[in-house]
Structure formats: structure tokens, C-alpha cells
Design an enzyme around this catalytic site. Structure first.
Site, PDB file in Angstrom:
ATOM      1  N   SER A 146       0.778  -1.339   0.077  1.00 44.30           N
ATOM      2  CA  SER A 146       0.036  -0.062   0.057  1.00 44.30           C
ATOM      3  C   SER A 146       0.874   1.311  -0.011  1.00 44.30           C
ATOM      4  O   SER A 146       0.635   2.268  -0.879  1.00 44.30           O
ATOM      5  CB  SER A 146      -1.021   0.109   1.182  1.00 44.30           C
ATOM      6  OG  SER A 146      -0.528  -0.649   2.230  1.00 44.30           O
ATOM      7  N   ASP A 195       6.385   3.186   6.851  1.00 40.64           N
ATOM      8  CA  ASP A 195       6.574   2.601   5.473  1.00 40.64           C
ATOM      9  C   ASP A 195       6.573   3.614   4.159  1.00 40.64           C
ATOM     10  O   ASP A 195       7.478   3.390   3.363  1.00 40.64           O
ATOM     11  CB  ASP A 195       5.205   1.714   5.058  1.00 40.64           C
ATOM     12  CG  ASP A 195       4.902   0.803   6.298  1.00 40.64           C
ATOM     13  OD1 ASP A 195       5.729   0.459   6.933  1.00 40.64           O
ATOM     14  OD2 ASP A 195       3.719   0.523   6.545  1.00 40.64           O
TER      15      ASP A 195
HETATM   16  C1  GLA Z   1       2.690  -1.740   9.528  1.00 43.19           C
HETATM   17  C2  GLA Z   1       2.427  -0.210   9.678  1.00 43.19           C
HETATM   18  C3  GLA Z   1       3.691   0.361   9.815  1.00 43.19           C
HETATM   19  C4  GLA Z   1       4.228  -0.087  11.200  1.00 43.19           C
HETATM   20  C5  GLA Z   1       4.420  -1.515  11.272  1.00 43.19           C
HETATM   21  C6  GLA Z   1       4.885  -2.199  12.393  1.00 43.19           C
HETATM   22  O1  GLA Z   1       3.533  -2.060   8.525  1.00 43.19           O
HETATM   23  O2  GLA Z   1       1.952   0.186   8.308  1.00 43.19           O
HETATM   24  O3  GLA Z   1       3.229   2.187  10.157  1.00 43.19           O
HETATM   25  O4  GLA Z   1       3.605   0.524  12.307  1.00 43.19           O
HETATM   26  O5  GLA Z   1       3.087  -2.155  10.658  1.00 43.19           O
HETATM   27  O6  GLA Z   1       6.035  -1.726  12.987  1.00 43.19           O
END
Ligand code: GLA
Length: 411
Positions: A146, A195
Site C-alpha cells: 500500500s 512505510d
Molecule cells: C505496519 C504499519 C507501520 C508499522 C508496522 C509495525 O507496517 O504500516 O506503520 O506500524 O506495521 O512496525
């Protein structure tokens, strides 16, 4: 029966650009203005720390999402036309940009058009556009498909509408913020921002040490190959329906604990001893033993990021295995976001010679990473594939991660 590992290969950028451009031509009967792409990521350490103002350490994958895009208008009424090779069932998705608002867009277009909404709300002149998406980022694998989608649109819209944000890190921080708002507010996923920061800001050959308190970064050289090592990523292909609610519940538990402790984020507990923090939780009346374990994970995980970075800085990548192992135990036992398939990967990888292993990403399915000697990649992957086959589980998929570059124009 012997189970051969399935490998998830990344497209060369030229192939990704060709695919997206050809799909654009077929859909719209015209050339796109360009093709832009953004990578998925894998987090080395620092899990569930981003929304606590903590530290994390992702690298970008060579697997990218490609967006062929053409600007169609600069003023209202602006129309957005979207299609995706991965989501053929959607066909052509069309909306007036003015109607792209929280609560009004569902499915994958929320992540794409949502970025245009966020940029427009920031006062940027974003108009109508046509776009087609194609991607080799594994979907639903905890490898940020995403964020790759959002960030590919962010750099595409930035250039197509001449916003001038993609050229430097300050502008990319703004683009990342727009992507995070698209995900939080339009797509409705309460994620923490690691991310998008990785996809837009990390550099090839480096891990991104991201301080989520102030958004500052340090690019930490990350080249396992030079030390005879490799980072094996295993997508368990396990699907967990409760994931969204569980993620939100973990986030809320941390925010509630911070409120009760009188701090803005759990990061502010950094530096205090664990015993002192846990005693403060009791004094503050934080009710359940569960809340204390959640906080313990966050505090110890932030410390592990610092520990792992110190080892990398010292040229001791071979020694990070125990830190990965400790992270997994904490996520499994204290934070309770692992699952049987992730635990199985970690256990089997270690038995087959991995120097350390842990789940990565949000958890409840998705992927795990294992640090292995470069010469043992196939042995470890085969052992994991076999263990899944023996238990009748869906076959996992594998890739070897090398730190790749950030979102950019590809053509
Ligand atoms: C997902 C979320 C991130 C982070 C991770 C855990 O990937 O998108 O923002 O919180 O989980 O580290």
C-alpha cells in the site's frame, strides 16, 4: 514429498515501466506523461515503534509499484481515471477529484486517489489525471504494497503537476505526510508512517534509521553481501482477518498507557530503566498486566534498534542475530502480534542455520526475515518450504532483500 521454494523476483525497472506504459496505452489510447515507481520495504528492526515516536530501521526492496500517469486538467472539475493490472475486476475507476474525501472511496483507489486529495488539501494545485498501475510488490505480505502504491502516485503527481517536492528530502517529507494521511484518513488504516518514509526517503545500499519523534533520518550503510551474509525474506502467505482491528487495538493500548503515564509518546520513556517504567505504570494505575507487556515491548524494541545500529556501524552485521531473535520473542510474547506461521518460519530458519530471525511488519501473518550465511540461503529456504508442506500449509514465498532506492521517475 519435497517442496521447492518459490522465489519472488523483482522486475527490472525497464520491464516495470514497459508494462505500466503498455497498459496505459491499451486503456487510454495515448502515451502517458511518464512512468514513476516506488518500492515496498522490509523492516530490519523497530516494530510497532513508529506510532510511539520511536525508532525503526527499514530498507527498500527492489520490488516496486509502477504508475503510468498523464495529467488531463489543471482546474475544476478535475476527473480522476484509474486502472490497475492487479485489480482487473475494478475495470476503470472514475471519480471527480472533489468527491475523493474520507469515507467516500473504498478499495485500492483510496490509496491512489487519496494522495491527490491529501496534496490538494495541503494547497497544492492537483487537477485531473489518468493513471494505470502495475506492480511486483507482493500483495498482503507485510512488505508495504500500500505504501508503494501511495508513494508511486506521490512522485507521479508531484512531477505531473510541477509541485517541486520530490527533488529534496524536505519535499519528500511533505510527500510522505500526504501518503500517510491518504492511508489514515481516506483508506482508514491507522498505520504509523514508517512505510511511506522508507519508500520516499531510504537510499540504495542503506537502511533508514528513522526517528519517528521528529522525522529525522540517518542513512546506515547496509551491505550484507560484503560480509558473506544475506537477508532472506519469507512471505508466509498467512491471512489474518482480524489484523486491522488488532493493529488499532495495539496502537490504542500504547496511547492510553502514554496518557496514564503523563507522556505524549512512549518514546519519552527512553533512557529510563525498564523496572522504573514498569513501576511507574503500576503507580499510574495502568490496569492490566497486558498493558504493561505492550509498553515493555515498545521500550525494549526501541533499545534494540539502537543496539542493532551500533553493531552495523561497527561492521559486525554477523552479530545482529540475537537482537533479531529478541525482537521476535518480544513481538510474540509481549506484543502478541505473531502467529503460528511466523513462529514456524523463525524456528525452522534458526534450526537450519540462520543466525537470527524475526517477524517483520505489522504481524498477524505477512513476512519474517532471517539473517543467513550467503551460502545457506537455499538450505534455509528449502527447510522452511518443507516445514510448511509437511504441515499442509499454503506454500510460502521467498526473496533475498538488498537495500534498493527510493520512489522516483522511472521513464
Ligand atoms: C505496519 C504499519 C507501520 C508499522 C508496522 C509495525 O507496517 O504500516 O506503520 O506500524 O506495521 O512496525
Amino acid at each position: 514429498m519435497t517442496a521447492a521454494p518459490q522465489w519472488l523476483t523483482a522486475w527490472e525497472p525497464a520491464e516495470g515501466a514497459d508494462r505500466a506504459a503498455a497498459a496505459f496505452r491499451a486503456r487510454f489510447g495515448a502515451e502517458p506523461d511518464g512512468v514513476w515507481s516506488a518500492p515496498g520495504r522490509v523492516n530490519l528492526i523497530g516494530e510497532h515503534t513508529d506510532y510511539n515516536g520511536g525508532l525503526c530501521l527499514p530498507i527498500n526492496l527492489p520490488h516496486r509499484t509502477y504508475v503510468a500517469l498523464r495529467r488531463t486538467s489543471t482546474q475544476s472539475p478535475a476527473v480522476v481515471n484509474l486502472a490497475s493490472a492487479q485489480e482487473a475486476a475494478t475495470g476503470l475507476w472514475t471519480a471527480a477529484l472533489d468527491d475523493v474525501t474520507p469515507g467516500h472511496v473504498t478499495g485500492w483507489p483510496a490509496y491512489a486517489a487519496g494522495v491527490a486529495w491529501a496534496l490538494a488539501r495541503d494547497g497544492h494545485a492537483v487537477g485531473g489525471f489518468d493513471a494505470v498501475v502495475d506492480s511486483c510488490v507482493p500483495y498482503g505480505a507485510g512488505l508495504s504494497s500500500s505504501a508503494a502504491l501511495e508513494c508511486a502516485f506521490a512522485v507521479a503527481l508531484d512531477e505531473a503537476f510541477e509541485l517541486g517536492l520530490g527533488a529534496d528530502d524536505a519535499g519528500r517529507i511533505e510527500l510522505a505526510a500526504a501518503c500517510i494521511r491518504a492511508e489514515n484518513e481516506v483508506a482508514g488504516a491507522p498505520t504509523g508512517g514508517m512505510d511511506q518514509s522508507s519508500s520516499l526517503r531510504a537510499q540504495a545500499g542503506h537502511a533508514l534509521l528513522l526517528d519517528c519523534l521528529d522525522g529525522s533520518v540517518r542513512h546506515v550503510p547496509f551491505d550484507l553481501g560484503s560480509e558473506g551474509l544475506a537477508l532472506l525474506v519469507v512471505d508466509t502467505r498467512a491471512e489474518h482477518q482480524l489484523a486491522d482491528g488488532q493493529y488499532a487495538a495495539r496502537r490504542t493500548a500504547c496511547e492510553d498507557a502514554a496518557t496514564q503515564l503523563g507522556v505524549a509518546t512512549l518514546r519519552e520513556l527512553d533512557g529510563a530503566s525498564l523496572e522504573v517504567i514498569l513501576a511507574r505504570l503500576v503507580d499510574a494505575g495502568v490496569p492490566a498486566e497486558v498493558a504493561r507487556r505492550r509498553v515493555r515491548h515498545v521500550v525494549t524494541e526501541i533499545a534494540r534498534v539502537t543496539e542493532l545500529v551500533a553493531l552495523l556501524d561497527a561492521g559486525r552485521a554477523r552479530d545482529i542475530g540475537p537482537v533479531l531473535d529478541a525482537s521476535h520473542a518480544s513481538l510474540r510474547d509481549d506484543y502478541e502480534v505473531s502467529c503460528d506461521e511466523l513462529d514456524l518460519v523463525v524456528e525452522v530458519a534458526r534450526s537450519a542455520g540462520a543466525l537470527g530471525a524475526r517477524m517483520t511488519g505489522g504481524g498477524f501473518g505477512g513476512s519474517a526475515i532471517a539473517l543467513v550465511d550467503a551460502g545457506r540461503v537455499d538450505t534455509v529456504a528449502s527447510a522452511v518450504a518443507q516445514a510448511f508442506a509437511d504441515r499442509g500449509l499454503t506454500a510460502p514465498a521467498f526473496l533475498v532483500a538488498q537495500a534498493a532506492g527510493a520512489a522516483a521517475r522511472t521513464r
